[in-house]
Design an enzyme around this catalytic site. Structure first.
Site, PDB file in Angstrom:
ATOM      1  N   ILE A   1      -0.962 -12.049  -6.078  1.00 56.06           N
ATOM      2  CA  ILE A   1      -1.185 -12.546  -7.445  1.00 56.06           C
ATOM      3  C   ILE A   1       0.146 -12.620  -8.203  1.00 56.06           C
ATOM      4  CG2 ILE A   1      -2.280 -12.026  -9.661  1.00 56.06           C
ATOM      5  CD1 ILE A   1      -4.572 -10.696  -8.064  1.00 56.06           C
TER       6      ILE A   1
ATOM      7  N   ASP B   1      11.000  -0.257  -8.540  1.00 60.07           N
ATOM      8  CA  ASP B   1       9.888   0.637  -8.199  1.00 60.07           C
ATOM      9  C   ASP B   1       9.328   1.141  -9.522  1.00 60.07           C
ATOM     10  OD1 ASP B   1       8.174   2.693  -7.555  1.00 60.07           O
ATOM     11  OD2 ASP B   1       9.486   3.564  -6.024  1.00 60.07           O
ATOM     12  N   VAL B   2       8.109   0.719  -9.855  1.00 60.43           N
ATOM     13  CA  VAL B   2       7.579   1.038 -11.188  1.00 60.43           C
ATOM     14  C   VAL B   2       7.281   2.526 -11.369  1.00 60.43           C
ATOM     15  CG1 VAL B   2       6.647  -1.277 -11.606  1.00 60.43           C
ATOM     16  CG2 VAL B   2       5.178   0.469 -10.550  1.00 60.43           C
TER      17      VAL B   2
ATOM     18  N   TYR C   1      -9.133   3.779  -7.600  1.00 61.02           N
ATOM     19  CA  TYR C   1      -8.755   2.468  -8.128  1.00 61.02           C
ATOM     20  C   TYR C   1      -9.578   2.132  -9.371  1.00 61.02           C
ATOM     21  CZ  TYR C   1      -7.668  -2.561  -8.087  1.00 61.02           C
ATOM     22  OH  TYR C   1      -7.251  -3.828  -8.419  1.00 61.02           O
TER      23      TYR C   1
ATOM     24  N   LYS D   1      -7.967   1.464 -13.084  1.00 58.33           N
ATOM     25  CA  LYS D   1      -8.052   0.198 -13.824  1.00 58.33           C
ATOM     26  C   LYS D   1      -8.778   0.380 -15.161  1.00 58.33           C
ATOM     27  CE  LYS D   1      -5.652  -2.479 -11.135  1.00 58.33           C
ATOM     28  NZ  LYS D   1      -4.412  -3.153 -11.563  1.00 58.33           N
TER      29      LYS D   1
HETATM   30  P1  NDP Z   1      -0.928  -7.145  -3.246  1.00 58.57           P
HETATM   31  O1  NDP Z   1      -1.140  -5.916  -2.440  1.00 58.57           O
HETATM   32  O2  NDP Z   1      -0.680  -8.437  -2.550  1.00 58.57           O
HETATM   33  O3  NDP Z   1       0.249  -6.931  -4.298  1.00 58.57           O
HETATM   34  C1  NDP Z   1       0.501  -5.703  -4.923  1.00 58.57           C
HETATM   35  C2  NDP Z   1       1.920  -5.754  -5.418  1.00 58.57           C
HETATM   36  O4  NDP Z   1       2.228  -4.543  -6.104  1.00 58.57           O
HETATM   37  C3  NDP Z   1       2.920  -5.879  -4.255  1.00 58.57           C
HETATM   38  O5  NDP Z   1       3.942  -6.749  -4.625  1.00 58.57           O
HETATM   39  C4  NDP Z   1       3.421  -4.454  -4.115  1.00 58.57           C
HETATM   40  O6  NDP Z   1       4.671  -4.337  -3.517  1.00 58.57           O
HETATM   41  C5  NDP Z   1       3.472  -4.082  -5.593  1.00 58.57           C
HETATM   42  N1  NDP Z   1       3.702  -2.658  -5.776  1.00 58.57           N
HETATM   43  C6  NDP Z   1       2.965  -1.623  -5.316  1.00 58.57           C
HETATM   44  N2  NDP Z   1       3.544  -0.461  -5.656  1.00 58.57           N
HETATM   45  C7  NDP Z   1       4.686  -0.771  -6.339  1.00 58.57           C
HETATM   46  C8  NDP Z   1       5.710  -0.011  -6.947  1.00 58.57           C
HETATM   47  N3  NDP Z   1       5.712   1.331  -6.926  1.00 58.57           N
HETATM   48  N4  NDP Z   1       6.709  -0.681  -7.579  1.00 58.57           N
HETATM   49  C9  NDP Z   1       6.742  -2.031  -7.599  1.00 58.57           C
HETATM   50  N5  NDP Z   1       5.813  -2.802  -7.026  1.00 58.57           N
HETATM   51  C10 NDP Z   1       4.793  -2.177  -6.404  1.00 58.57           C
HETATM   52  O7  NDP Z   1      -2.215  -7.256  -4.161  1.00 58.57           O
HETATM   53  P2  NDP Z   1      -2.635  -8.278  -5.311  1.00 58.57           P
HETATM   54  O8  NDP Z   1      -1.674  -9.375  -5.435  1.00 58.57           O
HETATM   55  O9  NDP Z   1      -4.044  -8.577  -5.064  1.00 58.57           O
HETATM   56  O10 NDP Z   1      -2.561  -7.324  -6.597  1.00 58.57           O
HETATM   57  C11 NDP Z   1      -1.802  -7.625  -7.758  1.00 58.57           C
HETATM   58  C12 NDP Z   1      -2.480  -6.949  -8.947  1.00 58.57           C
HETATM   59  O11 NDP Z   1      -3.762  -7.532  -9.146  1.00 58.57           O
HETATM   60  C13 NDP Z   1      -2.713  -5.451  -8.769  1.00 58.57           C
HETATM   61  O12 NDP Z   1      -2.503  -4.791  -9.993  1.00 58.57           O
HETATM   62  C14 NDP Z   1      -4.177  -5.391  -8.390  1.00 58.57           C
HETATM   63  O13 NDP Z   1      -4.754  -4.151  -8.696  1.00 58.57           O
HETATM   64  C15 NDP Z   1      -4.733  -6.511  -9.239  1.00 58.57           C
HETATM   65  N6  NDP Z   1      -6.019  -7.034  -8.835  1.00 58.57           N
HETATM   66  C16 NDP Z   1      -6.216  -7.541  -7.565  1.00 58.57           C
HETATM   67  C17 NDP Z   1      -7.452  -8.042  -7.209  1.00 58.57           C
HETATM   68  C18 NDP Z   1      -7.729  -8.599  -5.851  1.00 58.57           C
HETATM   69  O14 NDP Z   1      -8.915  -8.812  -5.528  1.00 58.57           O
HETATM   70  N7  NDP Z   1      -6.744  -8.901  -5.037  1.00 58.57           N
HETATM   71  C19 NDP Z   1      -8.570  -8.049  -8.154  1.00 58.57           C
HETATM   72  C20 NDP Z   1      -8.259  -7.506  -9.456  1.00 58.57           C
HETATM   73  C21 NDP Z   1      -7.025  -7.034  -9.766  1.00 58.57           C
HETATM   74  P3  NDP Z   1       4.863  -3.725  -2.031  1.00 58.57           P
HETATM   75  O15 NDP Z   1       4.646  -4.886  -1.114  1.00 58.57           O
HETATM   76  O16 NDP Z   1       6.259  -3.198  -2.031  1.00 58.57           O
HETATM   77  O17 NDP Z   1       3.830  -2.645  -1.862  1.00 58.57           O
END
Ligand code: NDP
Length: 256
Positions: free
Chosen positions: A23, A69-70, A163, A167
């Site tokens: 996303i 890294d958040v 989770y 959220k």
């Molecule tokens: P992905 O797993 O594809 O993406 C998650 C992202 O968060 C990755 O880029 C990951 O990086 C990053 N991330 C995790 N931990 C950290 C950190 N400590 N510092 C920086 N970046 C970090 O999932 P989505 O794209 O689906 O998720 C994006 C957002 O959307 C999230 O907040 C998720 O909860 C939310 N969401 C997703 C849904 C879905 O169905 N997919 C539905 C509703 C909400 P890395 O690769 O390094 O881990």
């Protein structure tokens, strides 16, 4: 100014956390297409730079990748400095980074719990504080948090209590910060997507598909690009009287 102009992000700089895939990548591209310069923050700094180069080529905007890294407060402050250093301004924070663990409550370890909370709540807070410090000095700024429909419902058959709780916290923190920071010129809103086809959602699991596709109003998952327009809207002047809102984008999942 025409109504269409209010959606433009031209002349602004946005930072998207976790913006190199899923996303976040669609959001980074959407913000650039709407006219913003964009900083893509990700734990994988090289991957974020590669993706930034592609989006810059596609859109003609300044797009920069940086390691972020958040969960590390200093890393969050450094990402704000990258935005200011590379584009001269910082206006929009999109808190997209997230982590999810699918497990029923009795199987969730302390480590699992902390891993989810540290990113989804603690990380979002640390990044918001870093951005809010700059926005307060500047007298304006906008934050868009990526919450989830999971903040308001219980997901089954893939239980995910950590989770869900995280959220729900994101949705409440959106309201808390919106109220406290409105006098500083800072707006804070969130979107709450339903299932989106990314690595995070178990889209190939038959039991999951039965619950979230066959038995859902629109009978499909969202694509990441379908989340971007609402985020652009909330980041833009088109939503100038919105703060503290959590906008549902779930194809009707949560009506049942
Ligand atoms: P992905 O797993 O594809 O993406 C998650 C992202 O968060 C990755 O880029 C990951 O990086 C990053 N991330 C995790 N931990 C950290 C950190 N400590 N510092 C920086 N970046 C970090 O999932 P989505 O794209 O689906 O998720 C994006 C957002 O959307 C999230 O907040 C998720 O909860 C939310 N969401 C997703 C849904 C879905 O169905 N997919 C539905 C509703 C909400 P890395 O690769 O390094 O881990």
């Amino acid at each position: 100014m025409s109504i269409l102009d209010t959606f433009s992000l031209s002349g602004r700089t946005a930072l998207v956390t976790g913006g190199y895939k899923g996303i976040g990548l669609a959001l980074a591209r959407g913000l650039a297409e709407a006219g913003a310069d964009v900083v893509i923050g990700a734990r994988d700094g090289e991957a974020s730079e590669e993706v930034a180069r592609q989006i810059a080529e596609e859109t003609g905007r300044t797009v920069v990748g940086t390691r972020l890294d958040v969960t590390d407060a200093q890393s969050c402050v450094a990402a704000v400095e990258v935005a200011l250093g590379r584009t001269g301004r910082f206006d929009i924070l999109v808190n997209n980074a997230g982590a999810c663990i699918h497990a029923p409550a009795l199987e969730v370890t302390d480590e699992d719990w902390d891993a989810v909370m540290d990113v989804n709540v603690g990380g979002l807070w640390k990044m918001s504080r870093a951005a809010g410090t700059h926005f307060a000095e500047a007298g304006s700024g906008t934050i868009v948090n990526i919450g989830s429909m999971s903040g308001g419902i219980v997901n089954r058959p893939q239980w995910q209590p950590a989770y869900n709780a995280s959220k729900a916290a994101v949705h409440h923190l959106t309201k808390s910060l919106a109220a406290e920071w409105a006098p500083l010129g800072i707006r804070v809103n969130a979107v709450a997507p339903g299932y989106v086809k990314t690595e995070m959602a178990p889209v190939d699991d038959p039991a999951f598909r039965a619950r979230w596709i066959d038995d859902a109003p629109m009978q499909r998952f969202a694509m990441p690009e379908e989340i971007a327009p609402a985020v652009v809207f909330l980041a833009s002047d088109a939503s100038s009287f919105m703060t503290g809102s959590v906008v549902t984008i779930d194809g009707g999942y949560s009506v049942f």
